[in-house]
Design an enzyme around this catalytic site. Sequence first.
Site, PDB file in Angstrom:
ATOM      1  N   LYS A 238     -15.972  17.657  -0.639  1.00  0.00           N
ATOM      2  CA  LYS A 238     -16.176  18.905  -1.160  1.00  0.00           C
ATOM      3  C   LYS A 238     -15.247  20.093  -0.605  1.00  0.00           C
ATOM      4  CE  LYS A 238     -19.814  22.535  -1.236  1.00  0.00           C
ATOM      5  NZ  LYS A 238     -21.133  22.761  -1.173  1.00  0.00           N
ATOM      6  N   GLU A 244     -12.483  12.731   8.705  1.00  0.00           N
ATOM      7  CA  GLU A 244     -12.551  11.521   8.505  1.00  0.00           C
ATOM      8  C   GLU A 244     -11.767  11.170   7.087  1.00  0.00           C
ATOM      9  OE1 GLU A 244     -14.949  13.403   9.702  1.00  0.00           O
ATOM     10  OE2 GLU A 244     -16.648  12.271  10.671  1.00  0.00           O
ATOM     11  N   GLY A 299     -23.325  19.047  -0.805  1.00  0.00           N
ATOM     12  CA  GLY A 299     -22.537  17.945  -0.737  1.00  0.00           C
ATOM     13  C   GLY A 299     -23.551  16.681  -1.126  1.00  0.00           C
ATOM     14  N   ARG A 300     -24.798  16.850  -0.433  1.00  0.00           N
ATOM     15  CA  ARG A 300     -25.830  15.465  -0.546  1.00  0.00           C
ATOM     16  C   ARG A 300     -26.435  15.730  -1.653  1.00  0.00           C
ATOM     17  NH1 ARG A 300     -26.802  19.090   3.559  1.00  0.00           N
ATOM     18  NH2 ARG A 300     -28.436  20.647   3.466  1.00  0.00           N
ATOM     19  N   GLU A 385     -30.626  15.830   6.424  1.00  0.00           N
ATOM     20  CA  GLU A 385     -29.700  16.740   6.785  1.00  0.00           C
ATOM     21  C   GLU A 385     -30.274  18.168   6.096  1.00  0.00           C
ATOM     22  OE1 GLU A 385     -25.255  16.122   6.884  1.00  0.00           O
ATOM     23  OE2 GLU A 385     -25.376  16.809   4.806  1.00  0.00           O
ATOM     24  N   HIS A 416     -39.330  -9.538   8.098  1.00  0.00           N
ATOM     25  CA  HIS A 416     -38.905 -10.640   9.120  1.00  0.00           C
ATOM     26  C   HIS A 416     -38.151  -9.881  10.216  1.00  0.00           C
ATOM     27  CE1 HIS A 416     -40.285 -13.912   6.791  1.00  0.00           C
ATOM     28  NE2 HIS A 416     -40.015 -13.299   5.894  1.00  0.00           N
ATOM     29  N   LYS A 536     -18.436  18.205  15.560  1.00  0.00           N
ATOM     30  CA  LYS A 536     -17.056  18.194  14.991  1.00  0.00           C
ATOM     31  C   LYS A 536     -16.274  19.254  15.813  1.00  0.00           C
ATOM     32  CE  LYS A 536     -18.395  18.448   9.977  1.00  0.00           C
ATOM     33  NZ  LYS A 536     -18.243  19.002   8.815  1.00  0.00           N
TER      34      LYS A 536
END
Length: 573
Positions: A238, A244, A299-300, A385, A416, A536
């Site tokens: 965005k 990253e 963004g999400r 978030e 399990h 950040k």
Amino acid sequence: MLLALVSCRPIQFPLPATDRGNVTSPLISDTSQWQALADHAAATAGPDGQPSAGLSLRELFATDAGRADAFTYAIADLTVDLSKHPVSPDTLSLLVGLASAAGVEAKRDAMFGGERINTTEDREVLHTALRLPAGATLEVDGEDVVGPVHEVLDKMSGFADRVRSGEWVGHTGQRIRHVVNIGIGGSDLGPLMAYRSLTPYVHPDITAHFVSNVDPAQLLDTLADLDPAETLFIVASKTFTTIETISNAKSARAWLLATLGDEAAVARHFVALSTNAEGVAAFGIDTDNMFEFWDWVGGRYSMDGAIGLSLMVAVGPDNFRAMLDGFHQVDTHFRSQPLAENVPVLMALIGVWHRNFLNRPTLAVLPYCQHLDRFPAYLQQLDMESNGKRVVLDGTPVSYETGPIVWGEPGTNGQHAFYQLIHQGTTVVPADFIGFLEAAEDVGGQHDLLMANMFAQAEALAFGKSAAEVEADGATGALISHRTFPGERPSTTILADKLTPSVVGQLVALYEHKVFVQGAIWGINSFDQWGVELGKVLAKAIGNELTSPEASELTHDSSTNALINRYRAYHGR
Ligand code: F6P
């Protein structure tokens, strides 16, 4: 046709005066509706503080043969069974009263209408506009947003069709067989989750890959088997500033050019998804090959727009649009149904009941569907978030818990691993089971077994096995306690016929709106994420300290200083 003409004035959403009495606090916990729920929880609690008197699951089911029907709701193609929660009709009506007191309907309408409800970033929150049908109109600041949304969708569709048909070829003329989405957070988790969910719909000649971590291992592992001549990189960011993503994209470009040699190859092998045309151009991607979205998409909340390009290339524009239709069906339900019959609202309210009044800190998401294996991770970002916040809109600290810790794994693997704690541990973990009547692909009747497990787990959690039953099975002494299941462990069961593109959209929209309602009740801003900023900033500073040839004086705490020095010493710096 939808038409909303809105102003862009920031809004504070004060609680309705009638609900506040003389109280001037912005906190929902200061309303009479909150207090009524606290009283209800206290009045129905057993000696251990857990719901008892009239609210134990065993009692609720024993006294009402119609409970499953009464507490099962339909929304689009989903059936949502809320009966295995410790709520009576009285509880629900108190919870609905809380939603009214919080002004949930007004807040919902403000979001859909394009008001700037993301007050800390002064932005509209309009992901629901990404799935409005063509021909609808939504005006923000005098500009229609639906037309541009469909222009981008059409551009994406044209591009996806060209890649899928082999018309769009790489620099050496070979067709694209591998699509690598480089993005992180909302620019990764949504398309990745949906791609895996829709495995049976993926084009047989195209494989999508998702690289998010700045750890070079992920990029290198992904590229190891790929041929640059057949690989298309979709750089999804965005902001187009995320370290990253930019680092991975630069390394991917170097990998591509190391084989193809010619800078001109970048134009055939790199496209971008972003709101930042300048950043895209500065990276060296032709803005003709950029698919745009807007500041009013968080963004999400962005997988249903340009950020979904990798998914669209893989499953095709028709399936992508079917997914958008699924989103829109749930939007329509959320927007139109009264609070007491509104499924995302009810799910949110039950979550608030657990979180704030029964002191249950987590939510397990347990899809009985391997293709939904990344759904819990997707929901972690969506929920945590959005609602991992500690102050309300005017900055006042909350006096109550907000977003739950969301976690989970597909069943039956979880059974399990961690289900032991859910069944017999000391923490009560509300769970969402998600399953399908029909398998995407079946073999040897295994789908029946899968679903039998899902139904059995929800039953065992709710009703357990009493000491008397264990004894009747022949257990004696201490073994009786060890083998007793307390039960009274709540769960929601969400069922659909099949995991189709539309159902993926429906599931995501269901949780988006659930998260919205919880944020609205808590009075927080579900649409910013200031909490990720500090890390950040520090990482940037420490990055310089790790790599600088000159040792400078470290001014962190002694632990951080020692860790940095150890790293520098190991590398001889
Ligand atoms: O983690 C913070 C965050 O800003 C998320 O909200 C977002 O989804 C992610 O980083 C990626 O951001 P971008 O799409 O701008 O690269």
